[in-house]
Design an enzyme around this catalytic site. Structure first.
Site, short mmCIF file in Angstrom:
data_model
loop_
_atom_site.label_atom_id
_atom_site.label_comp_id
_atom_site.label_asym_id
_atom_site.label_seq_id
_atom_site.Cartn_x
_atom_site.Cartn_y
_atom_site.Cartn_z
N TYR A 235 0.81 -1.21 0.00
CA TYR A 235 0.00 0.00 0.00
C TYR A 235 0.86 1.27 0.00
O TYR A 235 0.61 2.18 -0.80
CB TYR A 235 -0.98 -0.01 1.18
CG TYR A 235 -2.33 -0.55 0.80
CD1 TYR A 235 -2.45 -1.87 0.34
CD2 TYR A 235 -3.48 0.21 0.89
CE1 TYR A 235 -3.68 -2.39 -0.01
CE2 TYR A 235 -4.70 -0.30 0.54
CZ TYR A 235 -4.80 -1.60 0.08
OH TYR A 235 -6.03 -2.10 -0.28
N GLU B 276 1.74 6.15 -7.27
CA GLU B 276 0.67 7.02 -7.74
C GLU B 276 1.04 8.49 -7.55
O GLU B 276 0.73 9.33 -8.40
CB GLU B 276 -0.62 6.69 -7.00
CG GLU B 276 -1.17 5.30 -7.32
CD GLU B 276 -2.35 4.93 -6.44
OE1 GLU B 276 -2.90 5.84 -5.77
OE2 GLU B 276 -2.72 3.74 -6.40
#
Length: 381
Positions: free
Chosen positions: A305, A312
């Site tokens: 994560y 991103e």
């Protein structure tokens, strides 16, 4: 020489399956109640007719009873329930024909045999009526259909992301290497040796990723109609304003971004996470828990994560200069001040929300990990 033991007043009543004994002792302490060889032995300290003393008695039952009495104490009395081994009506409580002086009928609960049979019949009728009412309640006719749909949905998503992961892994090890100049905010900061597969990841994988992420919109519908227990708002935030924003808005509209190596890392981290998540949910639909898969589901996110969020964020940072140059998605408002909402500014706000979302999601998954993998709480006896 010890005097005769004190006996409390005991009142009794019966039903076809049970015996009820009410011992007139208040403030009972240290009760010792056992049934041995069909004889009830009672000994306790409490306040009775002879004051605060130790009281005791024995009752040999007329017919066999279960050896485990159930006791319930109140401040004014002690109640004992004894189960008969056979359901029938006794003509008396004790084996001896002469009733002990300390024993008397409990008229508050007393019923003769016919009344007890009526009571038993009423209870049976009530039970039958309850079963009939429950049988009339319509069961969900689409239960199996819903379960089948959820299994198929998770299976298709698992196969889709598996294809992405295997395809990217094979290309990573087969294609040759090349050098890439790393840019951050349009400034070169160094060189990195990368495989050629990094540059065409989007053109090779995008169709399948578009399919999987478009299909992921069904997770919002599943939450909306109650097929799954996931809350609706977090599902919308994760699906629409999370991955789909990166995929469709950033990568899908900027050709300049599609050839950047960061796309490889984004797609790779996304696919690895789903390799464990969707099989876990698929097996949960049929009530199966595979412990190694559960461990991977609530452990793999710990590195993936943050790494996925970082990839991103790099993608957004690299796209800001391109959006600034092209003016794409910037909105000019029809007002005297001629104010324009610059899309790069929106991306900067989104970047802050991205890190907050990663933190909130990470914390939520950490709590779930403690719930599923933490030490089991011992039951209190």
């Amino acid at each position: 020489m010890a005097g005769p033991s004190l006996r409390p007043h005991v009142h009794w009543a019966q039903r076809h399956r049970e015996l009820f004994l009410r011992v007139d002792l208040s403030d009972v302490r240290n009760p010792d109640i056992t049934i041995t060889d069909n004889v009830l032995h009672f000994r306790a300290q409490g306040h009775g007719a002879k004051g605060d003393n130790i009281y005791e008695f024995e009752i040999e039952f007329l017919e066999p009873v279960e050896p485990k009495p159930v006791c319930r104490m109140t401040q004014r009395q002690l109640n004992i329930t004894v189960q008969k081994k056979e359901s029938n009506w006794w003509e008396r409580l004790t084996k001896q024909e002469k009733r002990p002086l300390f024993l008397a009928p409990d008229f508050d609960r007393w019923l003769d045999e016919s009344d007890a049979e009526m009571e038993l019949k009423e209870k049976e009728e009530e039970k039958i009526n309850k079963m009939k009412i429950e049988s009339r309640v319509p069961k969900d006719p689409f239960k199996h259909l819903k379960k089948g749909y959820l299994i198929m949905y998770n299976l298709v998503q698992f196969l889709g992301f598996s294809w992405i992961f295997v395809n990217m892994t094979v290309r990573l090890f087969i294609l040759g290497k090349g050098n890439m100049e790393i840019h951050l905010f349009s400034k070169p900061v160094g060189f990195l040796c990368l495989t050629d597969s990094f540059y065409d990841t989007f053109h090779t994988i995008s169709d399948m990723m578009y399919f999987c992420q478009t299909l992921a919109l069904m997770e919002i519908m599943n939450s909306l109609i109650g097929l799954v227990k996931s809350p609706l708002i977090p599902s919308i935030m994760q699906v629409i304003f999370g991955r789909n924003f990166i995929l469709f808005v950033i990568l899908g509209t900027l050709e300049e971004m599609q050839s950047k190596p960061v796309v490889f890392f984004i797609f790779y981290f996304w696919s690895i996470i789903e390799l464990f998540r969707y099989p876990y949910y698929m097996l949960s639909c049929i009530g199966i828990e595979w412990k190694p898969l559960t461990w991977l589901r609530y452990t793999a996110y710990i590195p993936l994560y943050p790494l996925g969020g970082l990839a991103e964020a790099v993608c957004i940072v690299q796209s800001i200069p391109i959006f600034s140059e092209t003016g794409k998605f910037s909105l000019g408002l029809p007002n005297p001040l001629n104010v324009t909402i610059q899309f790069p500014f929106v991306l900067q706000i989104y970047l802050i929300g991205l890190f907050l979302g990663v933190f909130v999601n990470f914390r939520h998954l950490y709590k779930q990990r403690k719930q599923h993998l933490g030490p089991k709480k011992r039951k209190m006896k």
